[in-house]
Design an enzyme around this catalytic site. Structure first.
Site, mmCIF file in Angstrom:
data_model
loop_
_atom_site.group_PDB
_atom_site.id
_atom_site.type_symbol
_atom_site.label_atom_id
_atom_site.label_comp_id
_atom_site.label_asym_id
_atom_site.label_seq_id
_atom_site.Cartn_x
_atom_site.Cartn_y
_atom_site.Cartn_z
ATOM 1 N N ASP A 16 0.855 -1.191 0.000
ATOM 2 C CA ASP A 16 0.000 0.000 0.000
ATOM 3 C C ASP A 16 0.887 1.236 0.000
ATOM 4 O OD1 ASP A 16 -3.206 0.564 1.100
ATOM 5 O OD2 ASP A 16 -1.747 2.202 1.107
ATOM 6 N N ASN A 67 -12.819 -3.079 2.879
ATOM 7 C CA ASN A 67 -13.747 -1.960 3.035
ATOM 8 C C ASN A 67 -14.746 -1.998 1.885
ATOM 9 O OD1 ASN A 67 -12.346 -0.943 5.301
ATOM 10 N ND2 ASN A 67 -10.873 0.077 3.973
ATOM 11 N N GLN A 109 -13.949 2.856 1.742
ATOM 12 C CA GLN A 109 -13.419 2.419 0.448
ATOM 13 C C GLN A 109 -13.197 3.630 -0.455
ATOM 14 O OE1 GLN A 109 -15.696 -0.567 -1.691
ATOM 15 N NE2 GLN A 109 -14.068 -0.822 -3.222
ATOM 16 N N VAL A 112 -10.916 3.084 -3.467
ATOM 17 C CA VAL A 112 -10.586 2.523 -4.787
ATOM 18 C C VAL A 112 -11.603 1.421 -5.074
ATOM 19 C CG1 VAL A 112 -8.851 1.393 -6.211
ATOM 20 C CG2 VAL A 112 -8.132 3.066 -4.480
ATOM 21 N N HIS A 126 -10.350 -5.199 -3.009
ATOM 22 C CA HIS A 126 -9.001 -5.458 -2.488
ATOM 23 C C HIS A 126 -9.067 -5.845 -1.029
ATOM 24 C CE1 HIS A 126 -9.908 -1.129 -2.183
ATOM 25 N NE2 HIS A 126 -9.226 -1.137 -1.054
ATOM 26 N N HIS A 161 -6.932 -5.692 2.376
ATOM 27 C CA HIS A 161 -5.789 -5.118 3.094
ATOM 28 C C HIS A 161 -5.193 -6.199 3.988
ATOM 29 C CE1 HIS A 161 -6.719 -0.726 2.443
ATOM 30 N NE2 HIS A 161 -7.936 -1.211 2.265
HETATM 31 P P1 DGP Z 1 -9.566 1.550 0.512
HETATM 32 O O1 DGP Z 1 -9.631 2.787 1.366
HETATM 33 O O2 DGP Z 1 -10.029 0.302 1.260
HETATM 34 O O3 DGP Z 1 -10.244 1.727 -0.831
HETATM 35 O O4 DGP Z 1 -8.021 1.322 0.246
HETATM 36 C C1 DGP Z 1 -7.350 1.842 -0.832
HETATM 37 C C2 DGP Z 1 -5.884 1.779 -0.510
HETATM 38 O O5 DGP Z 1 -5.160 1.891 -1.708
HETATM 39 C C3 DGP Z 1 -5.384 2.898 0.405
HETATM 40 O O6 DGP Z 1 -4.875 2.335 1.611
HETATM 41 C C4 DGP Z 1 -4.254 3.559 -0.375
HETATM 42 C C5 DGP Z 1 -3.961 2.573 -1.484
HETATM 43 N N1 DGP Z 1 -3.613 3.164 -2.753
HETATM 44 C C6 DGP Z 1 -4.296 4.137 -3.420
HETATM 45 N N2 DGP Z 1 -3.682 4.429 -4.566
HETATM 46 C C7 DGP Z 1 -2.610 3.600 -4.644
HETATM 47 C C8 DGP Z 1 -1.579 3.421 -5.618
HETATM 48 O O7 DGP Z 1 -1.520 4.069 -6.661
HETATM 49 N N3 DGP Z 1 -0.634 2.479 -5.342
HETATM 50 C C9 DGP Z 1 -0.645 1.732 -4.201
HETATM 51 N N4 DGP Z 1 0.321 0.837 -4.047
HETATM 52 N N5 DGP Z 1 -1.612 1.877 -3.269
HETATM 53 C C10 DGP Z 1 -2.557 2.802 -3.485
#
Ligand code: DGP
Length: 114
Positions: free
Chosen positions: A30, A87, A94, A96, A100, A102
């Site tokens: 992350d 999430n 959430q 994205v 996914h 975590h």
């Molecule tokens: P959520 O809030 O459950 O949708 O988690 C999305 C997660 O994705 C958040 O912890 C940050 C991570 N994230 C967002 N953009 C990127 C990215 O471009 N690369 C990576 N590796 N993680 C990302």
């Protein structure tokens, strides 16, 4: 189905620190870690949220958890402990909209979470 940053990572169009990948799933760090070890496990299949998972995805969802356990072991947190979180939608945080998992570890975690 809208493209997301995770579908771009899955397609190799956006870089990520990838720890594991196979034909169905990818695990990477992350970018905004909430724990010393904070990994994300995603399916290659673009499923927006847990609400869109169907019975046909049951094996895929199980596979995501197997990958989570594998990368947790790789990262040395299997025995000390780690948390897996999904999430679902904005009220749960959430951001994205590509399903996914975590995987968080490397520090003591409170339960219940805030
Ligand atoms: P959520 O809030 O459950 O949708 O988690 C999305 C997660 O994705 C958040 O912890 C940050 C991570 N994230 C967002 N953009 C990127 C990215 O471009 N690369 C990576 N590796 N993680 C990302």
């Amino acid at each position: 189905m809208a493209e997301t940053i995770f579908s771009k990572i899955a397609a190799g169009e956006v870089a990520a620190d990838i720890l594991y990948e196979d034909e169905r799933a990818i695990a990477f760090r992350d970018v905004n870690p909430q724990a010393p070890v904070h990994l994300l496990v995603i399916p290659r299949k673009a499923i927006p949220t847990l609400n869109q998972v169907t019975p046909d995805d049951a094996s895929l969802i199980g596979h995501l958890f197997l990958v989570a356990a594998k990368v947790a072991a790789q990262e040395g947190i299997a025995e000390t402990g780690y948390r897996t979180v999904v999430n679902c939608n904005a009220g749960a945080g959430q951001t994205v909209y590509h399903l996914h998992l975590h995987v968080l570890g490397g520090r003591p975690m409170q339960w219940p979470p805030g």
